[in-house]
Scaffold this motif. Structure first.
Motif, PDB file in Angstrom:
ATOM      1  N   UNK A 272      55.684 -74.887  -7.262  1.00 46.59           N
ATOM      2  CA  UNK A 272      54.686 -74.965  -8.633  1.00 46.59           C
ATOM      3  C   UNK A 272      53.240 -74.185  -7.354  1.00 46.59           C
ATOM      4  N   UNK A 273      52.072 -74.121  -8.305  1.00 47.43           N
ATOM      5  CA  UNK A 273      50.812 -73.401  -6.825  1.00 47.43           C
ATOM      6  C   UNK A 273      50.008 -73.958  -7.776  1.00 47.43           C
ATOM      7  N   UNK A 274      48.900 -74.312  -6.379  1.00 49.32           N
ATOM      8  CA  UNK A 274      47.557 -75.383  -7.321  1.00 49.32           C
ATOM      9  C   UNK A 274      47.542 -76.382  -6.767  1.00 49.32           C
ATOM     10  N   UNK A 275      46.268 -77.010  -6.820  1.00 47.36           N
ATOM     11  CA  UNK A 275      45.151 -78.370  -6.935  1.00 47.36           C
ATOM     12  C   UNK A 275      47.016 -79.096  -6.731  1.00 47.36           C
ATOM     13  N   UNK A 276      47.755 -79.174  -8.788  1.00 50.51           N
ATOM     14  CA  UNK A 276      48.136 -80.054  -8.479  1.00 50.51           C
ATOM     15  C   UNK A 276      49.620 -79.987  -9.238  1.00 50.51           C
ATOM     16  N   UNK A 277      50.059 -79.227  -8.215  1.00 51.38           N
ATOM     17  CA  UNK A 277      51.757 -78.746  -7.452  1.00 51.38           C
ATOM     18  C   UNK A 277      52.905 -79.488  -7.087  1.00 51.38           C
ATOM     19  N   UNK A 278      52.396 -81.358  -6.182  1.00 44.84           N
ATOM     20  CA  UNK A 278      53.015 -81.704  -6.412  1.00 44.84           C
ATOM     21  C   UNK A 278      52.694 -82.979  -7.071  1.00 44.84           C
ATOM     22  N   UNK A 279      51.930 -82.756  -8.431  1.00 44.07           N
ATOM     23  CA  UNK A 279      52.031 -83.537  -8.866  1.00 44.07           C
ATOM     24  C   UNK A 279      52.930 -83.131 -10.364  1.00 44.07           C
ATOM     25  N   UNK A 280      53.226 -81.836 -10.728  1.00 47.95           N
ATOM     26  CA  UNK A 280      53.814 -81.046 -11.392  1.00 47.95           C
ATOM     27  C   UNK A 280      55.383 -81.040 -11.116  1.00 47.95           C
ATOM     28  N   UNK A 281      55.958 -81.403  -9.533  1.00 49.42           N
ATOM     29  CA  UNK A 281      57.110 -81.275  -9.026  1.00 49.42           C
ATOM     30  C   UNK A 281      58.008 -83.032  -8.940  1.00 49.42           C
ATOM     31  N   UNK A 282      56.789 -83.425  -9.155  1.00 47.52           N
ATOM     32  CA  UNK A 282      56.975 -85.195  -8.947  1.00 47.52           C
ATOM     33  C   UNK A 282      57.397 -85.604 -10.055  1.00 47.52           C
ATOM     34  N   UNK A 283      56.279 -84.581 -11.155  1.00 45.29           N
ATOM     35  CA  UNK A 283      57.047 -85.514 -12.703  1.00 45.29           C
ATOM     36  C   UNK A 283      58.351 -84.774 -13.170  1.00 45.29           C
ATOM     37  N   UNK A 284      58.182 -82.992 -12.349  1.00 44.24           N
ATOM     38  CA  UNK A 284      59.814 -82.621 -13.256  1.00 44.24           C
ATOM     39  C   UNK A 284      61.091 -83.323 -12.623  1.00 44.24           C
ATOM     40  N   UNK A 285      60.621 -84.174 -11.648  1.00 43.40           N
ATOM     41  CA  UNK A 285      61.701 -84.725 -10.840  1.00 43.40           C
ATOM     42  C   UNK A 285      61.719 -86.023 -11.219  1.00 43.40           C
ATOM     43  N   UNK A 286      61.208 -86.580 -11.834  1.00 37.53           N
ATOM     44  CA  UNK A 286      61.708 -87.898 -12.772  1.00 37.53           C
ATOM     45  C   UNK A 286      61.664 -87.466 -13.539  1.00 37.53           C
ATOM     46  N   UNK A 287      61.435 -86.436 -14.582  1.00 38.06           N
ATOM     47  CA  UNK A 287      62.319 -86.017 -15.683  1.00 38.06           C
ATOM     48  C   UNK A 287      63.935 -85.811 -15.760  1.00 38.06           C
ATOM     49  N   UNK A 288      64.064 -85.179 -14.747  1.00 42.55           N
ATOM     50  CA  UNK A 288      65.291 -84.982 -13.638  1.00 42.55           C
ATOM     51  C   UNK A 288      66.404 -86.536 -14.227  1.00 42.55           C
ATOM     52  N   UNK A 289      65.071 -87.606 -13.200  1.00 44.46           N
ATOM     53  CA  UNK A 289      66.643 -88.637 -12.454  1.00 44.46           C
ATOM     54  C   UNK A 289      66.489 -89.462 -14.116  1.00 44.46           C
TER      55      UNK A 289
END
Length: 121
Positions: free
Chosen positions: A30-47
């Motif tokens: 993910x790129x941009x200012x919200x990259x870490x937010x999106x990475x966390x969101x997808x990781x949370x969904x997978x968990x």
């Protein structure tokens, strides 16, 4: 769960490639200012997906997870995966109430009795 086949105790999840982290089509970088937010969101969904799969299996369901890309590529094959899971499961037929087998020590036996309406018991 997206849908269930209660007669066969099959739970089906159809996971979107983006939201659930498809290994072939999910976004990895993910790129941009919200990259870490999106990475966390997808990781949370997978968990959560892993927890839900485990909970459904622990409750006695056969779980089928299908990627969105599988349905787009070959819906018939995706349907066959579900049909195969249902075929392997023992259907519970409608009928009278299931009466558990009770032993002399008043403990419920682990195997269902033939009065439970299960085919092949």
């Amino acid at each position: 769960m997206d849908f269930v086949l209660p007669r066969y105790s099959v739970a089906v999840f159809v996971d979107g490639c983006f939201w659930h982290g498809c290994p072939s089509h999910g976004t990895r970088n993910f790129r941009g200012s919200n990259a870490s937010r999106w990475e966390a969101k997808i990781a949370t969904n997978m968990e959560r997906d892993a927890r839900n799969t485990e909970a459904a299996r622990d409750a006695g369901w056969t779980v089928v997870r299908i990627w969105e890309c599988e349905v787009r590529a070959d819906a018939g094959r995706a349907a066959q995966r579900i049909a195969h899971a249902a075929h392997r499961s023992v259907p519970v037929l409608p009928g009278g109430p299931c009466q558990p087998v009770v032993t002399a020590t008043s403990k419920v036996a682990s195997a269902p009795s033939s009065s439970c309406g299960r085919v092949g018991q």
